[in-house]
Design a protein around this motif. Structure first.
Motif, mmCIF file in Angstrom:
data_model
loop_
_atom_site.group_PDB
_atom_site.id
_atom_site.type_symbol
_atom_site.label_atom_id
_atom_site.label_comp_id
_atom_site.label_asym_id
_atom_site.label_seq_id
_atom_site.Cartn_x
_atom_site.Cartn_y
_atom_site.Cartn_z
ATOM 1 N N GLN A 146 0.831 -1.200 0.000
ATOM 2 C CA GLN A 146 0.000 0.000 0.000
ATOM 3 C C GLN A 146 0.869 1.255 0.000
ATOM 4 O O GLN A 146 1.877 1.337 0.695
ATOM 5 N N VAL A 147 0.463 2.254 -0.773
ATOM 6 C CA VAL A 147 1.170 3.525 -0.788
ATOM 7 C C VAL A 147 0.895 4.269 0.512
ATOM 8 O O VAL A 147 -0.265 4.483 0.886
ATOM 9 N N LEU A 148 1.954 4.662 1.206
ATOM 10 C CA LEU A 148 1.828 5.407 2.451
ATOM 11 C C LEU A 148 2.015 6.902 2.224
ATOM 12 O O LEU A 148 1.254 7.710 2.752
ATOM 13 N N VAL A 149 3.026 7.274 1.443
ATOM 14 C CA VAL A 149 3.341 8.691 1.227
ATOM 15 C C VAL A 149 3.404 8.979 -0.262
ATOM 16 O O VAL A 149 4.082 8.272 -1.017
ATOM 17 N N ASN A 150 2.701 10.017 -0.684
ATOM 18 C CA ASN A 150 2.810 10.543 -2.039
ATOM 19 C C ASN A 150 3.694 11.785 -1.946
ATOM 20 O O ASN A 150 3.263 12.846 -1.497
ATOM 21 N N TRP A 151 4.946 11.659 -2.360
ATOM 22 C CA TRP A 151 5.922 12.715 -2.125
ATOM 23 C C TRP A 151 5.672 13.978 -2.941
ATOM 24 O O TRP A 151 6.220 15.039 -2.624
ATOM 25 N N SER A 152 4.844 13.901 -3.950
ATOM 26 C CA SER A 152 4.526 15.104 -4.724
ATOM 27 C C SER A 152 3.732 16.103 -3.883
ATOM 28 O O SER A 152 3.629 17.274 -4.248
ATOM 29 N N ASN A 153 3.189 15.656 -2.764
ATOM 30 C CA ASN A 153 2.422 16.548 -1.888
ATOM 31 C C ASN A 153 3.308 17.355 -0.943
ATOM 32 O O ASN A 153 2.820 18.296 -0.307
ATOM 33 N N TYR A 154 4.590 17.000 -0.844
ATOM 34 C CA TYR A 154 5.426 17.560 0.214
ATOM 35 C C TYR A 154 6.596 18.385 -0.308
ATOM 36 O O TYR A 154 7.183 18.079 -1.351
#
Length: 383
Positions: free
Chosen positions: A281-289
């Motif tokens: 499962q994806v935990l962090v979408n780094w494009s948001n940060y």
């Protein structure tokens, strides 16, 4: 619930034993018990609504036809939608309950800070599989609300409405119906409330990180993410009466606009301690940060979780934190935002992970030593 781990699991730490029923003696004593219970469990709380529903359902089982219908439903599934069961009943007693159950459902939604369109939440089912034989044999069960406090006993009702105390560490031989809420449905609705409420405060919250694979189908460029390869929460011996955990994770960091942000991740599969899950499962979408760091706080819906209150508390704290041009861990701030009332029934807090990086790989132990996650970088390419 164990102080080391607030999971509502189905792990059985008790050995089947003789019935542990202690009838309350006398009308005066019963009245005193009701008054004491009301003082501890407010009627407007989820626990209070469940308790009142359990008592109402228990007395309704004096109707043989309705009793048989509920028994058939309880033997056919782990738990059934109580509103649906009453609304489709062919018995007079079952039909008469439909309006009050619908009202109770709406009160539960209000108590949890959910929208009026959430739908039915109350469910009923046999408390433990070992009770099936006696129920099949026609024995009229007791009815209890799922306990949410860390106590040695909980209250069940018989068909006369008499309250009885059951031990949480002993599975009674007499069948028990358990009135509870649909935890998975409540978490899904609650996290939507949380996202909308935080977004309204300027704490940008896009679709859950778990949906990033769907989002990638329309993305021009790829997305860097952190993937949960496997996860495990500590093995804690829970009382037999506790149900599955309803787990979700709040991922925090600074968004591209420099404001603190929160992303929500549902984890419906993570419902037992001592079990390793492999969700990919994806935990962090780094494009948001903005920074190459984020934190994760794993939490549990213990039944009385109010998502509007949680959103208000989180926003009040995070809106005071400004970007100083360097990454600042936000776990402690998020922990401080948890309403004080949540630190009962052991808290909704499960564990936390500080400073997850885009390059983080391997097993990361939680700060509270209640679990671990094995993570790895994962690039979702655009089409």
């Amino acid at each position: 619930m164990s102080t080391s781990m607030p999971l509502r699991t189905t792990l059985i730490g008790a050995v089947l034993a003789a019935t542990a029923l202690v009838p309350l003696q006398g009308t005066a004593l019963a009245a005193q018990d009701d008054a004491a219970r009301s003082a501890v469990v407010p009627a407007a709380s989820v626990a209070g609504i469940e308790d009142a529903t359990a008592r109402t359902l228990a007395t309704s089982l004096a109707d043989p036809a309705w009793n048989r219908q509920v028994r058939s439903a309880a033997l056919a599934a782990d738990s059934v939608d109580l509103r649906a069961l009453t609304s489709r009943s062919t018995t007079a007693r079952g039909k008469s309950l439909a309006a009050s159950i619908a009202t109770a459902d709406r009160r539960v939604a209000t108590a949890k800070g959910l929208g009026g369109d959430t739908g039915s939440l109350l469910r009923v089912g046999l408390a433990h599989p070992s009770m099936e034989a006696r129920l099949t044999g026609g024995e009229t069960p007791l009815v209890a609300a799922a306990p949410s406090d860390d106590t040695a006993t909980f209250t069940a009702y018989d068909s006369a409405g008499t309250a009885r105390e059951l031990a949480v560490d002993t599975i009674p031989e007499q069948p028990v119906y358990l009135v509870d809420i649909d935890g998975a449905k409540a978490v899904t609705a609650g996290l939507e409330v949380l996202r909308e409420a935080l977004a309204a405060k300027g704490l940008e919250v896009p679709a859950p990180a778990a949906e990033v694979n769907t989002l990638a189908s329309t993305a021009v460029a790829g997305i860097d993410t952190t993937l949960i390869n496997s996860v495990r929460i500590s093995d804690v011996q829970e009382p037999w009466i506790k149900g599955d955990a309803e787990i979700f994770t709040l991922v925090t960091g600074f968004g591209q606009d420099g404001k603190a942000r929160v992303d929500t991740v549902e984890m419906p599969y993570l419902n037992e301690g001592g079990t390793t899950y492999y969700p990919n499962q994806v935990l962090v979408n780094w494009s948001n940060y903005k920074y190459n760091m984020a934190d994760a706080v794993m939490m549990e819906d213990d039944g009385d979780t109010n998502y509007q209150a949680l959103a208000k508390s989180i926003a009040a704290i995070l809106l005071t934190i400004t970007d100083q041009g360097v990454y600042i861990p936000l776990v402690d701030a998020l922990m401080d935002a948890i309403p004080t009332s949540w630190w009962t029934d052991d808290p909704d807090y499960v564990d936390s992970w500080y400073t997850l990086a885009k390059t983080s790989s391997g097993t990361r132990n939680g700060a509270a030593a209640n679990g671990w996650m094995n993570v790895s970088p994962y690039y979702v390419s655009g089409l």
